[in-house]
Design an enzyme around this catalytic site. Sequence first.
Site, PDB file in Angstrom:
ATOM      1  N   ASP A 114       0.832  -1.198   0.000  1.00  0.00           N
ATOM      2  CA  ASP A 114       0.000   0.000   0.000  1.00  0.00           C
ATOM      3  C   ASP A 114       0.868   1.251   0.000  1.00  0.00           C
ATOM      4  O   ASP A 114       2.036   1.216   0.390  1.00  0.00           O
ATOM      5  CB  ASP A 114      -0.961   0.001   1.188  1.00  0.00           C
ATOM      6  CG  ASP A 114      -0.264   0.100   2.537  1.00  0.00           C
ATOM      7  OD1 ASP A 114       0.823  -0.506   2.699  1.00  0.00           O
ATOM      8  OD2 ASP A 114      -0.792   0.769   3.441  1.00  0.00           O
ATOM      9  N   GLU A 116       0.172  -0.949   5.835  1.00  0.00           N
ATOM     10  CA  GLU A 116       1.241  -0.335   6.632  1.00  0.00           C
ATOM     11  C   GLU A 116       1.035   1.163   6.773  1.00  0.00           C
ATOM     12  O   GLU A 116       1.268   1.735   7.843  1.00  0.00           O
ATOM     13  CB  GLU A 116       2.598  -0.632   5.992  1.00  0.00           C
ATOM     14  CG  GLU A 116       3.797  -0.314   6.888  1.00  0.00           C
ATOM     15  CD  GLU A 116       4.252   1.132   6.830  1.00  0.00           C
ATOM     16  OE1 GLU A 116       4.996   1.563   7.724  1.00  0.00           O
ATOM     17  OE2 GLU A 116       3.866   1.848   5.871  1.00  0.00           O
TER      18      GLU A 116
END
Length: 460
Positions: free
Chosen positions: A100, A162
Amino acid sequence: MAGKTIDATVIRDRVEGDWKRILDVLARKIALKAVSAEGITGEHMRRSAEFVAEELAKVGVETKVVQSSNPDGTPGAWEVVGSRTVDPAAPTVLLYAHHDVQPVPDPSAWDTDPWTATEIDGRLYGRGSADDGGGLAIHSGALKALGDDLKVNVKVFIEGEEEMGSPSFIPFIEAHRDEFDSDVIIVADSGNWADSIPSLTTSLRGNTGVDVTVKVLDHPVHSGQYGGPILDANTLAAMLIASMYDGSGDLAIPGVKADEPIGGLQCDLDEAQVRADASIVPGYRLAGTGSLASRLWTKPSVTVIGFDAQPVEGSFNVIDNEATFRLSLRTAPTQRPEEAQKALADFLVAHAPFGAQVTVVPSDNGMGWAMDPDAEATKDALEAMEEAFGVPPINQGQGGSIPFIPELRRLFPKAQVLVTGPEDPKSNAHSPNESVGLFGLKHNVIAEALLLAKLGAGRA
């Protein structure tokens, strides 16, 4: 060495031959716009995870995409897990990165299209090029370079949240312990001293926070009628904030500890470069004492990250009765964050200016982390970096936090953790014009391949 490793020249030649593919993987990853802030369960995040799984499968890792669950049982992020077993008796290495990326709130602040990989003067620009598409590229390139010469068992975990604080990370690992249990963990989500100078990350600060309310009145009153003996809540809050520091700008809160750089300080940070990188206004004197590195890496810092007050527009002549502000405390790598949080809260209540009411509400905690400088895996990593880059590494701490790393150490206490990564001081991760230096990226691929070879030679 307990065995013979593959020749570094062979690794270098293989990476050179694979370089076009590595850059293509990174460019296609950037184009996926895997912004977890737009919904970690979204279809765009599933597509990103599937892309990563497919690319890792092409370099020999058996992968699958699994959706995690949040602590409250709701659907969580799309994660990529995988493994490759070469010998049950060989060491096992877990490779971590995240797929991400941060949002792009204002594309006009970029000099290039943030979702199109663009090469300029030896750097590749695009959101996620460094954080953490570069980490994915390193793992993919290193595994491809070793091919059938891989002598360690590999497990991979590519996280999908994250940038959102990893809320389902620990529950996911606890539910899949066998897929994470390893001898060495390589976290490719940090950076280097420079594009041409490699680094191991030696430490990460922890983090904690509190919301603080300062109250002086039950309701606002006229500033002309009562101003003077009654100070407004904003002024009292400012006094309270200022009381946390001594005259040099060091935090002076009993119980909030400071560390020195882990493993010793090889090279202090250049003040002029820090000032330029942070765009510090002329005339501002840097706060604190001691090395600049320790102030940024291992000493605690407090930042006011939010303040509720009447906006200038629409303000009028009253004494505000209460003010609320939010403090973010970065803790020394080795201090428990809840301990520092309590020390901070106790200090704020005890130092209420002029007897105002001070209320403190604690928020979440994240533990810091300190590398083991004497671990065999650490020595292997430093050797691999020097062989790859041709210069000795300059190790560095990081002032930020990656709370899952100490959690990994808690869950797998025998594992040696190494924190590497593709970033450098020019990367602008989380900011406009994010980029990765291509010289550094290529040599990080070489370094990881060499490291895996060394670990496979029996020194894990």
